[in-house]
Design a protein around this motif. Structure first.
Motif, PDB file in Angstrom:
ATOM      1  N   GLY A  72      56.020  62.823  13.525  1.00  0.00           N
ATOM      2  CA  GLY A  72      55.717  62.496  15.603  1.00  0.00           C
ATOM      3  C   GLY A  72      54.631  63.357  16.270  1.00  0.00           C
ATOM      4  O   GLY A  72      54.188  62.821  16.890  1.00  0.00           O
ATOM      5  N   ASP A  76      51.354  62.529  17.573  1.00  0.00           N
ATOM      6  CA  ASP A  76      50.835  62.695  19.035  1.00  0.00           C
ATOM      7  C   ASP A  76      49.733  63.638  19.220  1.00  0.00           C
ATOM      8  O   ASP A  76      48.735  63.437  20.032  1.00  0.00           O
ATOM      9  CB  ASP A  76      51.967  63.818  19.656  1.00  0.00           C
ATOM     10  CG  ASP A  76      53.121  62.784  19.837  1.00  0.00           C
ATOM     11  OD1 ASP A  76      52.903  61.696  19.698  1.00  0.00           O
ATOM     12  OD2 ASP A  76      53.880  63.412  20.479  1.00  0.00           O
ATOM     13  N   MET A 148      55.652  58.275  27.153  1.00  0.00           N
ATOM     14  CA  MET A 148      56.025  57.695  26.062  1.00  0.00           C
ATOM     15  C   MET A 148      57.286  56.560  26.578  1.00  0.00           C
ATOM     16  O   MET A 148      57.569  55.978  27.543  1.00  0.00           O
ATOM     17  CB  MET A 148      57.215  58.693  25.737  1.00  0.00           C
ATOM     18  CG  MET A 148      58.362  59.445  26.899  1.00  0.00           C
ATOM     19  SD  MET A 148      58.828  61.131  27.114  1.00  0.00           S
ATOM     20  CE  MET A 148      59.499  61.540  25.335  1.00  0.00           C
ATOM     21  N   ASP A 177      54.386  57.465  22.554  1.00  0.00           N
ATOM     22  CA  ASP A 177      55.149  58.145  21.945  1.00  0.00           C
ATOM     23  C   ASP A 177      56.809  57.526  21.577  1.00  0.00           C
ATOM     24  O   ASP A 177      56.948  57.108  22.982  1.00  0.00           O
ATOM     25  CB  ASP A 177      55.455  60.221  22.042  1.00  0.00           C
ATOM     26  CG  ASP A 177      56.399  60.930  21.094  1.00  0.00           C
ATOM     27  OD1 ASP A 177      57.137  59.532  20.941  1.00  0.00           O
ATOM     28  OD2 ASP A 177      56.361  62.045  21.463  1.00  0.00           O
ATOM     29  N   GLN A 180      61.559  57.677  19.577  1.00  0.00           N
ATOM     30  CA  GLN A 180      63.384  57.819  19.915  1.00  0.00           C
ATOM     31  C   GLN A 180      63.625  56.472  20.076  1.00  0.00           C
ATOM     32  O   GLN A 180      64.864  56.026  20.051  1.00  0.00           O
ATOM     33  CB  GLN A 180      63.795  58.319  21.411  1.00  0.00           C
ATOM     34  CG  GLN A 180      63.807  60.097  21.348  1.00  0.00           C
ATOM     35  CD  GLN A 180      64.666  60.308  20.040  1.00  0.00           C
ATOM     36  OE1 GLN A 180      65.906  59.471  19.952  1.00  0.00           O
ATOM     37  NE2 GLN A 180      64.056  61.547  19.894  1.00  0.00           N
ATOM     38  N   SER A 200      58.387  58.493  14.094  1.00  0.00           N
ATOM     39  CA  SER A 200      58.754  59.909  12.892  1.00  0.00           C
ATOM     40  C   SER A 200      59.781  59.218  12.336  1.00  0.00           C
ATOM     41  O   SER A 200      60.787  58.959  12.629  1.00  0.00           O
ATOM     42  CB  SER A 200      59.064  60.823  14.159  1.00  0.00           C
ATOM     43  OG  SER A 200      59.882  62.396  13.268  1.00  0.00           O
TER      44      SER A 200
HETATM   45  C1  LIG Z   1      61.042  64.474  17.129  1.00  0.00           C
HETATM   46  C2  LIG Z   1      60.395  64.313  18.605  1.00  0.00           C
HETATM   47  C3  LIG Z   1      58.969  64.195  18.287  1.00  0.00           C
HETATM   48  C4  LIG Z   1      58.092  65.383  16.930  1.00  0.00           C
HETATM   49  O1  LIG Z   1      59.015  64.622  15.562  1.00  0.00           O
HETATM   50  P1  LIG Z   1      58.166  65.114  14.583  1.00  0.00           P
HETATM   51  O2  LIG Z   1      58.704  64.314  13.072  1.00  0.00           O
HETATM   52  O3  LIG Z   1      59.967  65.833  14.112  1.00  0.00           O
HETATM   53  O4  LIG Z   1      57.253  66.160  14.730  1.00  0.00           O
HETATM   54  C5  LIG Z   1      57.607  63.661  18.981  1.00  0.00           C
HETATM   55  N1  LIG Z   1      58.291  63.163  20.315  1.00  0.00           N
HETATM   56  C6  LIG Z   1      60.042  62.324  20.284  1.00  0.00           C
HETATM   57  C7  LIG Z   1      59.783  62.234  21.516  1.00  0.00           C
HETATM   58  C8  LIG Z   1      60.946  63.331  19.744  1.00  0.00           C
HETATM   59  O5  LIG Z   1      62.010  62.927  20.030  1.00  0.00           O
END
Ligand SMILES: *Cc1c(COP(=O)(O)O)cnc(C)c1O
Length: 390
Positions: A72, A76, A148, A177, A180, A200
């Motif tokens: 993730g 991003d 997000m 993003d 979640q 992610s």
């Molecule tokens: C966990 C998370 C990330 C980061 O993802 P990773 O794979 O751990 O780097 C980015 N955005 C949100 C909303 C997250 O919950």
């Protein structure tokens, strides 16, 4: 033996057994490099292509628009910095929200040092971005909007469809993003109307260290890593085939079980919330009461430090988080709760319970049993709580 109850699924999830099974051959006999032209390479390439097709199908898009990353955070970073650098001749203005994950906020801060200007949209008390506010902040030189999909601290779901429509009307790229949201809400990039979207693996029972960036065809983006022509020269580096296969399997399972799991988790979360509200006074819920992912419950326990609650629950084998995992350990109240106007003392006393596949009714009943004792013990020791009572 001490019971172990994991209520921190928004931080990470265990790899699903079917996902693990699917990955094993790619660590063993099918270990090839997808760039090699011999049999071993071709096997890896087939697995890579099939995984890309699966992910594309799930998001309702074309495999050519799916890019695999290391997670993730990288997705991003690539979305924000990649589009900013590629479009700097058009403008240097970016709009995001004040409640984004640090992967977005820190990428934006970095760009500010590089001469970009960033507006951080305020949110209401539920954590919602206001589309009219977005409209007001748009300028002639705005090149990117990133908001997000579901917040990782309190679960509020942003009106992405409405926000992306505004971006489209004005010809500005829109990124979301959705880390979640996967496995909790149907994610269809056409319906959402977004140009870029991050995922992610380890947040939905896939492996850590693998993610996806959806990039709509025609979006201009400068790569951040240079090397071979992997991922259509937008993300150099030998592909993590076991991880990618695992992520694709995890997305398939998420799709398959979503309806069933979603309603099961919602019942668990509601059951827990009702019991807590009955048994403990002065508890406040953070986030939107309805517009949120069902697995996240963020509660403030007036007069008690979140950190103390975590430590006391940990002694009972119960794993929860305070604020976001990234900020715990620091005394700063969560940037998300602060942005929502939650007073500092209540923000400091917040706990995120995030439910998942392994959790049962007995689990949440047990936590709802031990929590009242812990809170009342901590409140007896708290000068602030006694004061506010008298
Ligand atoms: C966990 C998370 C990330 C980061 O993802 P990773 O794979 O751990 O780097 C980015 N955005 C949100 C909303 C997250 O919950």
């Amino acid at each position: 033996m001490i019971r172990k109850i994991y209520l921190d699924h928004s931080a990470t999830t265990p790899v699903h057994p079917e996902v693990f099974e699917a990955m094993i051959p790619f660590y063993k006999e099918r270990f090839g490099n997808a760039s090699s032209i011999h049999l071993f390479g071709r096997e890896a390439k087939v697995a890579l292509d099939e995984s890309r097709e699966k992910v594309a199908g799930f998001l309702n898009t074309d495999p050519l628009e799916i890019y695999f990353t290391s997670g993730g955070t990288e997705s991003d970073n690539l979305a924000i910095k990649g589009t900013a650098f590629a479009n700097r001749n058009k403008g240097k203005h970016i709009i995001t929200s004040s409640i984004e994950h640090h992967a977005i906020l820190e990428s934006c801060k970095f760009l500010q040092k590089e001469g970009f200007e960033v507006n951080y949209l305020q949110v209401d008390k539920y954590g919602l971005v206001n589309p009219d506010e977005l409209r007001k902040q748009i300028r002639k030189d705005t090149i990117l909007i990133s908001i997000m999909h579901a917040n990782n601290e309190m679960g509020t779901i942003e009106p992405v469809e409405e926000l992306s429509r505004i971006a489209r009307e004005t010809g500005i790229y829109f990124h979301t993003d959705a880390v979640q949201s996967i496995g909790k809400i149907q994610i269809d990039v056409q319906k959402l109307g977004v140009d870029l979207l991050s995922l992610s693996g380890h947040k939905f029972y896939g492996p850590k260290g693998v993610g996806v960036l959806y990039i709509r065809r025609g979006v201009r983006l400068t790569p951040l890593s240079h090397g071979g022509h992997h991922e259509k020269a937008r993300r150099a580096g030998t592909e993590n085939i076991p991880g990618i296969v695992g992520l694709a399997k995890a997305i398939e399972i998420a799709q398959r079980d979503m309806e069933k799991e979603e309603s099961r988790i919602r019942l668990l979360s509601d059951r827990f919330f009702d019991k807590v509200m009955q048994r403990i006074p002065d508890v406040f819920m953070n986030g939107h009461p309805e517009r949120r992912v069902p697995n996240i419950l963020n509660l403030s326990f007036k007069g008690v430090e979140g950190e103390s609650i975590i430590l006391n629950l940990d002694l009972k084998g119960i794993a929860v988080a305070s604020g976001s995992a990234c900020t715990s350990g620091s005394l700063e109240p969560s940037h998300v709760l602060s942005a929502m106007g939650v007073p500092p003392d209540l923000a400091q006393s917040s706990i995120r319970f995030s439910f998942g596949r392994s959790n049962t009714e007995e689990d949440v009943d047990y936590v709802a049993e031990v929590l009242p004792e812990i809170i009342s013990k901590l409140r007896k020791m708290s000068p602030i709580y006694e004061q506010s009572k008298s």
